[in-house]
Scaffold this motif. Sequence first.
Motif, PDB file in Angstrom:
ATOM      1  N   VAL A  47       1.263  -2.283   1.847  1.00 35.24           N
ATOM      2  CA  VAL A  47       1.552  -3.325   0.860  1.00 35.24           C
ATOM      3  C   VAL A  47       2.949  -3.887   1.049  1.00 35.24           C
ATOM      4  CG1 VAL A  47       1.758  -3.846  -1.611  1.00 35.24           C
ATOM      5  CG2 VAL A  47       0.011  -2.244  -0.805  1.00 35.24           C
ATOM      6  N   LYS A  48       3.918  -3.016   1.298  1.00 31.63           N
ATOM      7  CA  LYS A  48       5.320  -3.425   1.265  1.00 31.63           C
ATOM      8  C   LYS A  48       5.936  -3.755   2.618  1.00 31.63           C
ATOM      9  CE  LYS A  48       6.772  -1.261  -3.027  1.00 31.63           C
ATOM     10  NZ  LYS A  48       7.841  -0.494  -3.705  1.00 31.63           N
ATOM     11  N   SER A  72       2.923  -5.225  -4.891  1.00 32.90           N
ATOM     12  CA  SER A  72       4.245  -4.748  -4.452  1.00 32.90           C
ATOM     13  C   SER A  72       5.215  -4.595  -5.621  1.00 32.90           C
ATOM     14  CB  SER A  72       4.833  -5.710  -3.426  1.00 32.90           C
ATOM     15  OG  SER A  72       4.959  -7.017  -3.972  1.00 32.90           O
TER      16      SER A  72
END
Length: 260
Positions: A97-98, A257
């Motif tokens: 995700v990040k 996020s």
Amino acid sequence: MSFWRNRQLILQFVKRDISSRYKGSYLGAIWSILTPLFMLAIYTFVFSVIFQAKWNIETENKLDFAFIIFSGIIAFNVFSDVILRSPNLIISNVNFVKKIVFPLEILVVVAIGSSLFLAGINVLILVLGQLLFNGVIHWTIILLPIVLLPLVLITLGLGWFLASLGTYYRDISHIIGLIVSALMFMSPIFYPVSNIPENLRGIYILNPITHIVEDMRRVIVFGQMPNWGWILVGSVIGLVVSLLGLKWFNKTRGGFSDVL
């Protein structure tokens, strides 16, 4: 379509997911065979010996009762495995995700691919058991992918929805665990539909797992044709659920996020 473009990535992640389930254990993937066999033995003993449960079949053979139960468990396990894992799919893959651009929607596809692989092993065990003890393999087993289509579509849609919801609300995984446990006994896995009181059958008809479990038994154990009417209706319902689930997932993914 993103799933087709990422098919190689999906396949790699399915392989990784399957191997990670048994990583570090001495028996490894053998547990994928031992676990369902053990649970099958327990369920068969409890329901056919302790509770003296009966099925509407001519034979009193406990193995036939076991095959009937096992076929239902296989279908339910595909559903329950993905649904129970979905709320934590994004949480357990924070790096995707990040840190990098990653098609997060494939995580649910990977989960169901892994579950279907394990279900395939269980189906093989069931078919070999029928061949060994009853001397028969029904040709209707080739219809199994069609029977599972509504299940796959419905599970995908719910999986995307729960993967998103579980990222924002961590309690969802606990709630889903309770619901899945109740659903297992609210589905005709350990008893025939004919044993359900007439005033409650309407509820069971609304449960898609009921139809899928029944069709699994028809094509694998009894050598009968599936309920084509349900497969058509169930596939349409599944398609709608999967499209809505994916739309919800894509709409909410932008905030992942921020909460991780």
